[in-house]
Design an enzyme around this catalytic site. Structure first.
Site, PDB file in Angstrom:
ATOM      1  N   LYS A 177       0.871  -1.191   0.000  1.00  0.00           N
ATOM      2  CA  LYS A 177       0.000   0.000   0.000  1.00  0.00           C
ATOM      3  C   LYS A 177       0.897   1.227   0.000  1.00  0.00           C
ATOM      4  CE  LYS A 177      -4.573   0.632   0.498  1.00  0.00           C
ATOM      5  NZ  LYS A 177      -5.668  -0.285   0.152  1.00  0.00           N
ATOM      6  N   ASP A 217      -7.188   3.838  -4.590  1.00  0.00           N
ATOM      7  CA  ASP A 217      -7.726   3.803  -3.226  1.00  0.00           C
ATOM      8  C   ASP A 217      -8.314   5.194  -2.979  1.00  0.00           C
ATOM      9  OD1 ASP A 217      -7.882   2.180  -0.644  1.00  0.00           O
ATOM     10  OD2 ASP A 217      -6.878   3.961   0.091  1.00  0.00           O
TER      11      ASP A 217
END
Ligand code: NAD
Length: 510
Positions: A177, A217
């Site tokens: 991430k 995201d």
């Protein structure tokens, strides 16, 4: 000299808190000590900085207005002024084409808008991250977040979640991430593009289609993925082979059909399965929803299409409620198709009451769907919820204390790592299509997604109930642990057993 205080307990952070469930599941299955160490901390934590030249801004003048009472209007080409959420304008040079400008001490008056101070453009530095948590099962995989409230610990939490999620979905990826500490709405479209390209410029040595594959995201979307793709592949000899370096792209440049809706669709499949287990369907069920972005709006649209009723929606700017149900398609038009709704918010939606965020948690409903940010369902919030099921669309929306309260109150849970796994599952389909230079239909994508989500959901449910079995649709016989556990722990048990198999069967390079 003051004595150094040595802390007796390790510092508690959002990462150590999020890892509680990992440790619980690891203890339950007696996870190999070395595998545990491999998973306890990320493989790599990258922090770097990205600089961008910000344009000149016209910022509303809040003081000294009297001094400029006699300042005549300036006429600038509207096309050269980009409005920002904070009321200022990004000033582009083309604003001066055919302009009439009257400026005194760096202040000008825009016709019908008021006085503005010219704030000269300057370079700005932003903190950027990429955490690569684990790659035992395949290349690192995980989204890129552009948000003002990010930190290394947050990205560690989210990267680890991806490791569990890819294992649970049984796609051959690990977890990663990253993103940038920035409020993307504070930048012009050109500045955002420059920031995105510069981020990829610095990220390029660390990622690749067989190494680490970003996706959208919070604060990023298919447009940003297109920019990342271009920056990564520009000038490469076999650049078309590299299309799988990011997923969540537009379908016209190698994105998968069904990817935009995939996370909401996956959550809807889980909810359908939850009802099917009770001999029912979502038809007639009542929903309260937090977050009306990609995940929330698509989940709501799909569930309402199955006959569910949307009672309340909260987002970053407001909360709306209608006891008779909100027309989700009308709300989508209000939020996404109205150019004046710059904040893409449900606030002010005329066909519902405006309530406070706190009131959302008191709405009497069947399903509460958190689809915004993490840490929203705290202990006190969990005490208030009036629902039968919490179906997690967001990453980490429930705190450990919230979990304990939900369990105590008998409120059931679809945990995030299966609830929002639809996105990464279809990202995997996109990656395969890119490798094979294929383009699948939405029916094919959704057929595969439904089968994948529902069978993995059933395995988790069997682990939770300790009912190992092998059926035509799923096989939980390898995973049950001889006693009942809650759904979140069950999901983690499945993830850890699938990851551990790689270490057990492949061993460690020394
Ligand atoms: P998004 O940016 O499209 O939407 C976020 C929504 O949350 C917006 O409606 C925003 O107004 C709202 N929000 C932001 N701050 C809030 C606050 N403090 N209180 C209430 N509402 C707030 O993001 P998204 O892609 O829909 O992602 C939502 C969540 O789902 C995130 O936790 C993300 O990590 C997770 N997720 C997304 C995907 C995906 O494919 N998009 C996949 C897996 C998980």
């Amino acid at each position: 000299m003051a004595a150094r205080v040595v802390p007796s307990e390790p510092r508690s952070t959002i990462y150590t808190e999020a890892m509680e469930v990992f440790h619980r599941a690891a203890d339950l299955i007696g996870l190999d000590r070395r595998v545990r160490m491999e998973l306890e901390e990320p493989d790599y934590e990258h922090i770097f900085y990205v600089t961008v030249k910000l344009h000149t801004r016209l910022s509303p003048l809040t003081q000294d207005g009297d001094r400029f009472k006699d300042l005549p209007d300036s006429e600038l080409l509207p096309d050269g002024l980009e409005p920002l959420l904070d009321g200022s304008f990004v000033f582009k040079r083309r604003a001066l084409i055919g302009a009439n400008v009257a400026m005194r001490d760096g202040v000008l008056r825009l016709k019908g808008k008021g006085l503005y101070k010219v704030v000269p453009g300057r370079p700005e530095r932003f903190k950027a991250y990429r955490v690569q948590h684990n790659q035992a099962r395949g290349p690192y995989k995980g989204g890129i977040r552009f948000h003002q409230d990010v930190s290394l610990d947050l990205f560690k939490v989210l990267a680890a979640e991806m490791t569990w999620k890819t294992a649970i979905s049984d796609v051959p990826f690990g977890g990663g991430k990253g993103g940038i500490k920035v409020d993307p709405k504070s930048l012009s479209s050109e500045e955002l593009e420059a920031l995105t390209l510069r981020y990829m410029y610095k990220l390029k040595p660390l990622i690749g289609p067989d190494l680490d594959i970003p996706a959208p995201d919070v604060g990023t979307d298919g447009t940003i993925m297109g920019l990342l793709l271009r920056q990564y592949t520009d000038g490469e000899r076999e650049r078309h082979k590299l299309r799988g370096v990011v997923t969540g792209k537009d379908t016209r440049i190698g994105g998968s059909e069904g990817r935009v809706k995939a996370t909401g669709q996956g959550l809807a499949y889980c909810i359908q399965e939850w009802f099917a287990d009770r001999g029912a369907t979502p038809a007639g069920s009542r929903i309260a929803l937090q977050g009306f972005g990609n995940v929330g709006s698509n989940a709501a649209e799909i569930l309402c299409g199955l006959g569910a009723k949307l009672l309340a929606v909260n987002d970053a700017f407001g909360t709306i409620f209608n006891p008779n149900g909100i027309d989700v398609n009308d709300l989508i038009s209000y939020v996404y198709e109205n150019p004046r709704n710059m904040r893409r918010t449900v606030a002010g939606y005329p066909k519902a009451q405006q309530i406070s965020k706190n009131d959302l948690f008191d709405v009497d409903c069947d399903i509460f769907i958190p689809a915004a940010l993490g840490g929203e369902i705290t202990g006190p919030v969990a005490e208030r919820l009036k629902c039968k099921l919490v179906a997690e669309g967001a990453n980490g929306p429930t705190t450990p204390e919230g979990d304990r309260v939900l369990a105590k109150r008998g409120i059931e849970l679809i945990p995030d790592i299966i609830g929002n796994a639809g996105g990464v599952t279809v990202s995997y389909y996109e990656w395969i299509q890119n490798k094979r230079m294929e383009h699948w239909s939405e029916t094919e994508v959704n057929g595969r997604l439904e089968q994948a989500i529902k069978s993995n959901y059933r395995i988790i449910r069997d682990i939770a109930r300790n009912t190992p079995r092998r059926t035509a649709t799923h096989n939980s016989s390898r995973y049950a642990i001889g006693k009942e556990v809650d759904m979140r722990t069950a999901a983690m048990v499945l993830a850890l057993k699938r990851i551990e198999a790689h270490y057990q069967l492949e061993g460690f390079s020394q």
